[in-house]
Enzyme design. Structure first.
Site, PDB file in Angstrom:
ATOM      1  N   ASP A 180      -9.598   9.538  10.349  1.00  0.00           N
ATOM      2  CA  ASP A 180      -9.242   8.777   9.156  1.00  0.00           C
ATOM      3  C   ASP A 180     -10.175   7.584   9.039  1.00  0.00           C
ATOM      4  O   ASP A 180     -10.771   7.146  10.030  1.00  0.00           O
ATOM      5  CB  ASP A 180      -7.788   8.304   9.209  1.00  0.00           C
ATOM      6  CG  ASP A 180      -7.364   7.606   7.917  1.00  0.00           C
ATOM      7  OD1 ASP A 180      -7.407   8.260   6.864  1.00  0.00           O
ATOM      8  OD2 ASP A 180      -7.010   6.414   7.959  1.00  0.00           O
ATOM      9  N   SER A 181     -10.255   7.042   7.837  1.00  0.00           N
ATOM     10  CA  SER A 181     -11.083   5.856   7.625  1.00  0.00           C
ATOM     11  C   SER A 181     -10.501   4.640   8.323  1.00  0.00           C
ATOM     12  O   SER A 181     -11.214   3.668   8.562  1.00  0.00           O
ATOM     13  CB  SER A 181     -11.220   5.574   6.125  1.00  0.00           C
ATOM     14  OG  SER A 181      -9.946   5.359   5.550  1.00  0.00           O
ATOM     15  N   CYS A 218      -7.408  12.036   5.819  1.00  0.00           N
ATOM     16  CA  CYS A 218      -7.811  11.002   4.868  1.00  0.00           C
ATOM     17  C   CYS A 218      -8.051  11.697   3.539  1.00  0.00           C
ATOM     18  O   CYS A 218      -8.881  12.610   3.448  1.00  0.00           O
ATOM     19  CB  CYS A 218      -9.087  10.312   5.349  1.00  0.00           C
ATOM     20  SG  CYS A 218      -9.818   9.145   4.170  1.00  0.00           S
ATOM     21  N   GLU A 255      -3.957  -2.388   5.678  1.00  0.00           N
ATOM     22  CA  GLU A 255      -4.902  -2.613   6.766  1.00  0.00           C
ATOM     23  C   GLU A 255      -4.855  -4.060   7.268  1.00  0.00           C
ATOM     24  O   GLU A 255      -5.103  -4.321   8.445  1.00  0.00           O
ATOM     25  CB  GLU A 255      -6.327  -2.272   6.313  1.00  0.00           C
ATOM     26  CG  GLU A 255      -6.582  -0.794   6.066  1.00  0.00           C
ATOM     27  CD  GLU A 255      -6.829  -0.017   7.344  1.00  0.00           C
ATOM     28  OE1 GLU A 255      -7.312  -0.621   8.322  1.00  0.00           O
ATOM     29  OE2 GLU A 255      -6.537   1.200   7.361  1.00  0.00           O
ATOM     30  N   CYS A 292      -2.332   9.297  -0.175  1.00  0.00           N
ATOM     31  CA  CYS A 292      -3.135   8.529   0.770  1.00  0.00           C
ATOM     32  C   CYS A 292      -2.281   8.389   2.014  1.00  0.00           C
ATOM     33  O   CYS A 292      -1.092   8.025   1.913  1.00  0.00           O
ATOM     34  CB  CYS A 292      -3.506   7.162   0.203  1.00  0.00           C
ATOM     35  SG  CYS A 292      -4.343   6.082   1.413  1.00  0.00           S
ATOM     36  N   HIS A 352      -2.134   6.263   4.218  1.00  0.00           N
ATOM     37  CA  HIS A 352      -1.630   4.909   4.485  1.00  0.00           C
ATOM     38  C   HIS A 352      -0.263   4.676   3.831  1.00  0.00           C
ATOM     39  O   HIS A 352       0.554   3.900   4.335  1.00  0.00           O
ATOM     40  CB  HIS A 352      -2.584   3.849   3.934  1.00  0.00           C
ATOM     41  CG  HIS A 352      -3.831   3.649   4.731  1.00  0.00           C
ATOM     42  ND1 HIS A 352      -4.838   4.585   4.784  1.00  0.00           N
ATOM     43  CD2 HIS A 352      -4.233   2.612   5.502  1.00  0.00           C
ATOM     44  CE1 HIS A 352      -5.819   4.123   5.536  1.00  0.00           C
ATOM     45  NE2 HIS A 352      -5.482   2.927   5.992  1.00  0.00           N
TER      46      HIS A 352
END
Length: 274
Positions: A11-12, A74, A159, A193, A195
């Protein structure tokens, strides 16, 4: 037969840990390596070429760590890089290795959740711009109408651990209002997403009653289990055990602290320089 190795999850940043957690729970018998490209997050606002280059660099790092199968946990990487990697890079690099994404497994089953045939997609700007969900869903369910809303601030808020603030809640509510302004008949919303599941409690506060909210973790885990069942040769190349390794391109202490919040257990990672 190829040398056995762990299953790689990329994942990023941290979002892929929501998928990683579900995969490990669904398939605990395998060894795993997770790689977060935290030094270069977010991917959602970057160009196709940049996302592809970053993703392919990280996939090759996982290959170098003996992973024969890599899951791009991702959505932006799946939207902007997966096809090029599958069609152009793998045949030259190693045609026996595999890289899988998260968009197609979601698109394959979305028809099971909607009654009105109207589905909402909450995603990064990169995923929305790619039209990947629209294209993939229409392959399986051409009658479904897909409405997208880009949420460019959600990943940075997560993040930076700022997603429990009143300001974050304002943007989440506003983006949801924008989505349902496109069609009040949307009855299924995909958190496109990895996240976004961390925002689930806030999202549910502003989601209209009776709307299905779909997180991808379980869908991807079930899809991977099915894929391995159908590809016994690749399954045989996935090493068995209880090894869970974590790598980050960013700062290790920060990764360990935040990753522990995503997983609900302590994480000890190692640095990986690109």
């Amino acid at each position: 037969m190829m040398k056995q190795g762990p299953i790689g999850v990329f994942d990023s940043g941290y979002g892929g840990l929501t998928v990683f957690k579900e995969i490990v729970q669904r398939l605990p018998q395998y060894n795993y390596i997770y790689l977060g490209d935290n030094a270069r997050v977010p991917y959602g606002t970057r160009s196709f070429e940049t996302v592809y280059r970053y993703t392919w660099e990280c996939v090759q790092q996982l290959f170098a760590l003996d992973c024969n199968l890599v899951v791009l946990a991702c959505n932006t990487a799946s939207a902007k890089a997966l096809r090029t990697i599958q069609q152009n890079d793998l045949p030259l690099y190693d045609p026996f290795r595999r890289v899988l994404g998260v968009i197609r497994p979601t698109a394959e089953v979305i028809g099971q959740y909607t009654r009105t045939g109207k589905v909402g997609i909450l995603a990064t700007q990169g995923t929305v711009s790619s039209e990947s969900y629209v294209i993939e869903i229409h392959k399986f369910f051409p009658e479904i109408q897909v409405y997208q809303e880009a949420c460019p601030l959600w990943v940075p808020l997560i993040e930076n651990n700022e997603f429990r603030t009143p300001g974050a809640e304002y943007f989440i509510r506003k983006d949801l209002e924008n989505l349902f302004a496109k069609s009040p008949d949307i009855d299924t919303v995909v958190l496109a997403c990895t996240h976004y599941p961390l925002l689930k409690d806030i999202i549910l506060k502003y989601l209209p009653g009776g709307v299905n909210l779909i997180s991808q973790g379980e869908l991807i885990a079930d899809s991977l289990a099915d894929y391995l069942e159908r590809h016994s040769d690749l399954r045989a190349c996935c090493s068995l055990g209880d090894s869970r390794q974590f790598y980050t391109t960013g700062a290790v202490p920060e990764f360990d602290e935040k990753a522990s919040l995503f997983l609900g257990s302590a994480v000890q990672s190692a640095p990986l320089l690109l």
